[in-house]
Motif scaffolding. Structure first.
Motif, PDB file in Angstrom:
ATOM      1  N   VAL A 357      67.544   9.862 -35.566  1.00  0.00           N
ATOM      2  CA  VAL A 357      67.379   8.413 -35.661  1.00  0.00           C
ATOM      3  C   VAL A 357      67.180   7.832 -34.266  1.00  0.00           C
ATOM      4  CG1 VAL A 357      68.400   6.241 -36.417  1.00  0.00           C
ATOM      5  CG2 VAL A 357      68.806   8.345 -37.730  1.00  0.00           C
ATOM      6  N   LEU A 358      66.092   7.061 -34.115  1.00  0.00           N
ATOM      7  CA  LEU A 358      65.804   6.340 -32.886  1.00  0.00           C
ATOM      8  C   LEU A 358      66.039   4.853 -33.133  1.00  0.00           C
ATOM      9  CD1 LEU A 358      64.507   8.813 -31.477  1.00  0.00           C
ATOM     10  CD2 LEU A 358      62.533   7.370 -30.967  1.00  0.00           C
ATOM     11  N   ASP A 359      66.815   4.233 -32.272  1.00  0.00           N
ATOM     12  CA  ASP A 359      67.022   2.783 -32.318  1.00  0.00           C
ATOM     13  C   ASP A 359      66.331   2.200 -31.089  1.00  0.00           C
ATOM     14  OD1 ASP A 359      69.074   0.526 -33.529  1.00  0.00           O
ATOM     15  OD2 ASP A 359      68.701   0.281 -31.379  1.00  0.00           O
ATOM     16  N   TYR A 360      65.430   1.222 -31.289  1.00  0.00           N
ATOM     17  CA  TYR A 360      64.599   0.785 -30.166  1.00  0.00           C
ATOM     18  C   TYR A 360      64.073  -0.629 -30.382  1.00  0.00           C
ATOM     19  CZ  TYR A 360      60.956   2.154 -33.466  1.00  0.00           C
ATOM     20  OH  TYR A 360      60.183   2.265 -34.588  1.00  0.00           O
ATOM     21  N   GLN A 361      63.516  -1.181 -29.295  1.00  0.00           N
ATOM     22  CA  GLN A 361      62.855  -2.481 -29.330  1.00  0.00           C
ATOM     23  C   GLN A 361      61.516  -2.385 -28.608  1.00  0.00           C
ATOM     24  OE1 GLN A 361      66.860  -4.170 -27.970  1.00  0.00           O
ATOM     25  NE2 GLN A 361      65.751  -6.017 -28.608  1.00  0.00           N
ATOM     26  N   LEU A 362      60.521  -3.090 -29.139  1.00  0.00           N
ATOM     27  CA  LEU A 362      59.227  -3.215 -28.479  1.00  0.00           C
ATOM     28  C   LEU A 362      59.259  -4.443 -27.589  1.00  0.00           C
ATOM     29  CD1 LEU A 362      56.853  -2.459 -31.481  1.00  0.00           C
ATOM     30  CD2 LEU A 362      57.254  -0.988 -29.515  1.00  0.00           C
ATOM     31  N   THR A 363      58.792  -4.311 -26.350  1.00  0.00           N
ATOM     32  CA  THR A 363      58.771  -5.430 -25.424  1.00  0.00           C
ATOM     33  C   THR A 363      57.339  -5.751 -25.016  1.00  0.00           C
ATOM     34  OG1 THR A 363      59.072  -3.967 -23.504  1.00  0.00           O
ATOM     35  CG2 THR A 363      61.059  -4.864 -24.539  1.00  0.00           C
ATOM     36  N   GLY A 364      57.095  -7.028 -24.699  1.00  0.00           N
ATOM     37  CA  GLY A 364      55.759  -7.442 -24.271  1.00  0.00           C
ATOM     38  C   GLY A 364      54.873  -7.929 -25.391  1.00  0.00           C
ATOM     39  N   LEU A 365      55.369  -7.917 -26.637  1.00  0.00           N
ATOM     40  CA  LEU A 365      54.577  -8.411 -27.756  1.00  0.00           C
ATOM     41  C   LEU A 365      54.501  -9.940 -27.708  1.00  0.00           C
ATOM     42  CD1 LEU A 365      55.998  -6.245 -30.701  1.00  0.00           C
ATOM     43  CD2 LEU A 365      53.768  -5.975 -29.591  1.00  0.00           C
ATOM     44  N   PRO A 366      53.430 -10.525 -28.263  1.00  0.00           N
ATOM     45  CA  PRO A 366      53.373 -11.994 -28.334  1.00  0.00           C
ATOM     46  C   PRO A 366      54.557 -12.536 -29.129  1.00  0.00           C
ATOM     47  CG  PRO A 366      51.243 -11.007 -28.877  1.00  0.00           C
ATOM     48  CD  PRO A 366      52.231  -9.883 -28.806  1.00  0.00           C
ATOM     49  N   LYS A 367      55.006 -13.724 -28.760  1.00  0.00           N
ATOM     50  CA  LYS A 367      56.129 -14.340 -29.471  1.00  0.00           C
ATOM     51  C   LYS A 367      55.656 -14.961 -30.784  1.00  0.00           C
ATOM     52  CE  LYS A 367      58.866 -15.308 -25.334  1.00  0.00           C
ATOM     53  NZ  LYS A 367      59.560 -16.349 -24.523  1.00  0.00           N
ATOM     54  N   ASN A 368      56.606 -15.142 -31.704  1.00  0.00           N
ATOM     55  CA  ASN A 368      56.339 -15.785 -32.994  1.00  0.00           C
ATOM     56  C   ASN A 368      55.221 -15.090 -33.770  1.00  0.00           C
ATOM     57  OD1 ASN A 368      58.279 -17.835 -32.383  1.00  0.00           O
ATOM     58  ND2 ASN A 368      56.725 -18.880 -31.138  1.00  0.00           N
TER      59      ASN A 368
END
Length: 470
Positions: A357-368
């Motif tokens: 299991v990988l727990d992660y977040q994507l950064t740099g994506l457009p908001k909303n």
């Protein structure tokens, strides 16, 4: 109905998103089992589903003018009408389709080839397979052929690149059509195409055919005009247009700084407003030179109107961002895209029994981000991660990349934790069909492909003036 009305009608249609994604998933998994394909990014937002749906609608729409043509078409044209193949209908109307009557029975299954045509950059073969094929492994209504051309073997068969298949249930069996992109730089006006079907729905046989394919010499319009895009490190050279009986082909060269960027021409519009579409292409030449990577392509296009004076081309670029890698000897780490303003923050790596299991977040994506775009991202994450045994990284074929059998895992199940923070979990089945034998995290490489999350970029259209023929 004009273009605005068609677009409006399409936008009002409710798209079965889960079925669309399911079809994409199935196709990707099938392609991963062998066929060499050039990966295209999934369009951002609901445009992806709309584009897929639009293709279906367009292919099934026959206007009144076409109905008049069909009414005067020879009997062989009926099968092209069945497959919504307007090129085949036109060629049949010009008596430019070769009618076949080759039939072979092996292990109780009969295959009959019924027609062939070769026009521009496209070769078509139609046929029939009887209902005994349903005794094979596939579900009822599904027919799959393991086929090669010109005595080639397996997936290293140039005729398979860009090959399409269409199947229709009929009385006592199935009609089918194969469409192939002609894979060679120079054309042969008359030749024989050997075909070997190794199995159908898992039923082995070796059905062997020799099919005549012929076309008259193409008419060539030399252009040789260039357009550069310095900000994107890309240059186009429109070289020539070849015209056959029912279609044309565009030959153009691209020069790019970064190898692997997918650069295409989406459409062209002539000075009278007619829109020209482009199909699958044949790579004619590739080379690395001082100014970048050169690639020459011949691609099918709508038949050229001989009375026009100019064409405006609409190019598009898909950026190829190199995969980033991390050895899984850490519980948390951050990865950055090499060419894009995106990142991956891995919060935790944990092995729970035969699950990773990988727990992660994507950064740099457009908001909303809209729900539609989040659904696309969620779907693309299933294929963005690879787990690979580090000892077998060098075994991956760069021309047909896929994790080595028993030493790589290319799929995962995704769960969205928090859409506002782009927080996800991916679960890898360590006992699945794709696995790493005797897996140890300290010997496993995680690869991630950021290019799955950037839509194609439309470049500024450019116009070329067509030479006046004397």
């Amino acid at each position: 109905m004009d273009n605005k009305e068609v677009k409006s009608a399409i936008e009002k249609i409710v798209v079965p998103k889960e079925k669309v994604f399911s079809a994409i998933d199935k196709g990707l998994k099938m392609s991963g089992q062998g066929r060499k394909i050039k990966k295209k990014k999934v369009l951002a937002g609901s445009a992806a589903a709309a584009a897929l749906l639009g293709i279906t609608i367009a292919s099934g729409f026959v206007n009144p003018t076409m109905n008049k043509v069909l009414a005067n078409t020879p009997l062989i044209g009926g099968i092209f009408q069945e497959f919504n193949d307007s090129m085949g209908v036109e060629l049949a109307n010009q008596d430019a389709v070769t009618e076949l009557n080759q039939s072979i029975t092996k292990n109780g299954v009969t295959v009959k080839l019924t027609s062939a045509y070769f026009d521009g950059n496209v070769v078509s073969i139609t046929g029939f397979v009887d209902e005994d094929v349903e005794k094979g492994h596939n579900e009822k209504g599904e027919v799959s052929f393991d086929v090669n051309f010109e005595h080639n073997k397996g997936d290293h068969d140039p005729w398979l690149n860009g090959k399409s298949n269409d199947i229709k249930k009929v009385e006592n069996g199935y009609n089918f059509q194969w469409k192939m992109v002609y894979p060679y730089k120079s054309f042969k006006e008359n030749s024989t195409l050997p075909i070997t079907i190794h199995n159908i729905n898992g039923i082995k046989g070796e059905w062997n055919f020799d099919i005549p394919i012929q076309q008259e010499k193409n008419h060539t319009l030399a252009i040789n005009q260039e357009q550069g895009y310095p900000d994107d490190d890309v240059k186009f050279r429109i070289k020539e247009i070849l015209t056959a009986k029912a279609s044309s082909s565009l030959v153009y060269e691209t020069v790019e700084k970064y190898k692997g960027d997918d650069i295409i021409i989406r459409k062209a519009v002539d000075n009278k407003g007619k829109v020209y579409r482009f199909g699958n292409g044949t790579s004619l030449e590739e080379s690395k030179q001082e100014d970048g990577y050169h690639s020459t392509v011949r691609t099918e296009m709508t038949k050229l109107n001989s009375t026009i004076t100019s064409l405006t081309f609409y190019p598009q670029i898909n950026v190829a961002d190199p995969k980033v890698e991390q050895l899984l000897d850490k519980k948390s780490f951050a990865l950055k895209s090499k060419r894009l303003n995106l990142g991956l923050q891995v919060n935790d790596v944990s092995q729970k029994g035969r699950k990773l299991v990988l727990d992660y977040q994507l950064t740099g994506l457009p908001k909303n981000l809209s729900k539609g775009k989040l659904d696309i991202i969620n779907n693309n994450l299933k294929y963005a991660f690879w787990l690979v045994d580090k000892k077998y990284l060098t075994k991956i074929d760069p021309e047909n990349p896929w994790p080595p059998k028993n030493h790589g895992i290319p799929f995962n199940k995704v769960k969205m934790i928090n859409k506002a923070t782009a927080h996800f979990q991916s679960t890898f089945d360590l006992n699945g069909e794709d696995k790493i034998k005797n897996i140890k995290l300290e010997n496993t490489i995680l690869q991630f492909d950021f290019s799955n999350f950037v839509p194609a970029e439309d470049l500024k259209p450019f116009t070329v003036v067509l030479p006046v023929e004397k």
